[in-house]
Write an enzyme that holds these catalytic residues in place. Structure first.
Site, PDB file in Angstrom:
ATOM      1  N   SER A  31      44.874  48.525  46.491  1.00 57.13           N
ATOM      2  CA  SER A  31      46.201  49.083  46.753  1.00 57.13           C
ATOM      3  C   SER A  31      46.174  50.126  47.867  1.00 57.13           C
ATOM      4  CB  SER A  31      46.774  49.685  45.459  1.00 57.13           C
ATOM      5  OG  SER A  31      45.884  50.620  44.902  1.00 57.13           O
ATOM      6  N   GLY A  68      39.122  51.368  50.330  1.00 59.66           N
ATOM      7  CA  GLY A  68      39.234  52.301  49.215  1.00 59.66           C
ATOM      8  C   GLY A  68      37.948  52.364  48.411  1.00 59.66           C
ATOM      9  N   GLY A  81      34.689  47.654  43.789  1.00 52.12           N
ATOM     10  CA  GLY A  81      34.717  46.334  43.156  1.00 52.12           C
ATOM     11  C   GLY A  81      35.732  46.214  42.048  1.00 52.12           C
ATOM     12  N   GLY A 130      38.627  45.632  42.456  1.00 53.96           N
ATOM     13  CA  GLY A 130      39.435  44.484  42.855  1.00 53.96           C
ATOM     14  C   GLY A 130      38.616  43.220  43.014  1.00 53.96           C
ATOM     15  N   GLU A 143      33.096  43.106  50.735  1.00 57.24           N
ATOM     16  CA  GLU A 143      33.239  44.494  51.191  1.00 57.24           C
ATOM     17  C   GLU A 143      31.894  45.046  51.666  1.00 57.24           C
ATOM     18  OE1 GLU A 143      36.983  45.734  48.277  1.00 57.24           O
ATOM     19  OE2 GLU A 143      34.974  46.290  47.680  1.00 57.24           O
ATOM     20  N   LYS A 161      39.697  59.809  42.632  1.00 58.98           N
ATOM     21  CA  LYS A 161      38.465  59.021  42.817  1.00 58.98           C
ATOM     22  C   LYS A 161      37.240  59.908  43.064  1.00 58.98           C
ATOM     23  CE  LYS A 161      41.077  55.300  42.732  1.00 58.98           C
ATOM     24  NZ  LYS A 161      41.139  54.312  43.779  1.00 58.98           N
TER      25      LYS A 161
HETATM   26  O1  LIG Z   1      36.639  48.107  45.738  1.00 58.96           O
HETATM   27  C1  LIG Z   1      37.788  47.773  45.755  1.00 58.96           C
HETATM   28  C2  LIG Z   1      38.229  46.365  45.609  1.00 58.96           C
HETATM   29  O2  LIG Z   1      37.149  45.519  45.276  1.00 58.96           O
HETATM   30  C3  LIG Z   1      38.860  48.803  45.937  1.00 58.96           C
HETATM   31  O3  LIG Z   1      38.604  49.484  47.116  1.00 58.96           O
HETATM   32  C4  LIG Z   1      38.849  49.751  44.791  1.00 58.96           C
HETATM   33  O4  LIG Z   1      38.972  48.997  43.582  1.00 58.96           O
HETATM   34  C5  LIG Z   1      39.967  50.767  44.874  1.00 58.96           C
HETATM   35  O5  LIG Z   1      41.187  50.124  44.657  1.00 58.96           O
HETATM   36  P1  LIG Z   1      42.584  50.873  44.824  1.00 58.96           P
HETATM   37  O6  LIG Z   1      42.714  51.247  46.258  1.00 58.96           O
HETATM   38  O7  LIG Z   1      43.584  49.830  44.393  1.00 58.96           O
HETATM   39  O8  LIG Z   1      42.592  52.068  43.910  1.00 58.96           O
END
Ligand SMILES: O=C(CO)[C@H](O)[C@H](O)COP(=O)(O)O
Length: 219
Positions: free
Chosen positions: A30, A82, A95, A97, A103, A121
């Protein structure tokens, strides 16, 4: 400010690290989605993007940004993505996502990793967020048993298949005091494609969104 507004602020702040006339490495999630929106606003100034997931590729293309296969690209100045957690040493868990492998590959190619994250975070010690591990499906039970030996409690992420056709184990109960060592140990298990620990190659710059605006942290 809401968490999404903080994510948006860092996504747009990352435009400062994009050099006109280059191809940009683009992450997933996101926060990265806000960066893609920002990139759309300067799409005529960049050559295009390489993308870490099918989801980001779709969004990039919907905004008219050309997406290149990484094999067509010799060098990348920046990768913007992110994180699920980031520590003071700029090491990360990623990870959430499920895009961790692509990545990590793009991060390895890029000269600079720009981490964009809201303040939630930031942690002192990684491991509060369950550590994602991408695993070849037939190795799921074996790798899970090995992760238990390393002190973790692996949980199969139901209904999730990665863009590479694999599964994800999310490892709970870890307090990761030596991220580089754990990254090596998990990556060495047969059947593991990638662990979502970005320790050997952490971020070079972190843009952290908080109530007082965006804070820039550099190595
Ligand atoms: O590693 C990732 C996806 O694999 C994203 O960067 C991580 O999960 C952060 O997600 P968000 O920006 O939705 O908080």
């Amino acid at each position: 400010m809401t968490q999404d507004e903080l994510k948006k602020a860092v996504g747009w702040a990352a435009l400062d690290y994009v050099t006109p006339g280059t191809i940009v490495g683009v992450g997933t999630g996101s926060t990265a989605a806000h960066f893609i929106d920002a990139l759309g606003s300067i799409k005529h100034q960049i050559d295009g993007a390489v993308s870490s997931s099918e989801a980001s590729t779709l969004k990039l293309k919907s905004l008219g940004i050309p997406v290149y296969d990484l094999n067509e690209v010799d060098a990348l100045a920046v990768y913007v993505d992110g994180a699920d957690e980031i520590n003071p040493q700029m090491q990360m868990i990623k990870g959430g996502g499920a895009a961790l492998t692509r990545e990590k590959i793009i991060a390895a190619v890029a000269e600079k990793f720009i981490c964009i994250a809201d303040i939630s975070k930031q942690v002192d010690v990684l491991g509060g967020f369950p550590l994602p591990v991408e695993v070849i499906p037939m190795a799921r039970s074996y790798v899970a048993r090995e992760l238990v030996k390393l002190g973790g409690l692996p949980e199969y992420r139901q209904q999730v298949v990665t863009d590479n056709g694999n599964i994800i184990l999310d490892v709970h109960n870890l307090s990761i005091v030596n991220p580089a060592e754990l990254e090596r140990a998990i990556n060495a298990l047969p059947g593991v494609v990638t662990v979502g620990l970005f320790a050997a190659r952490g971020a070079d710059v972190a843009l952290i969104g908080g109530p007082n605006g965006v804070t820039t942290i550099t190595q």
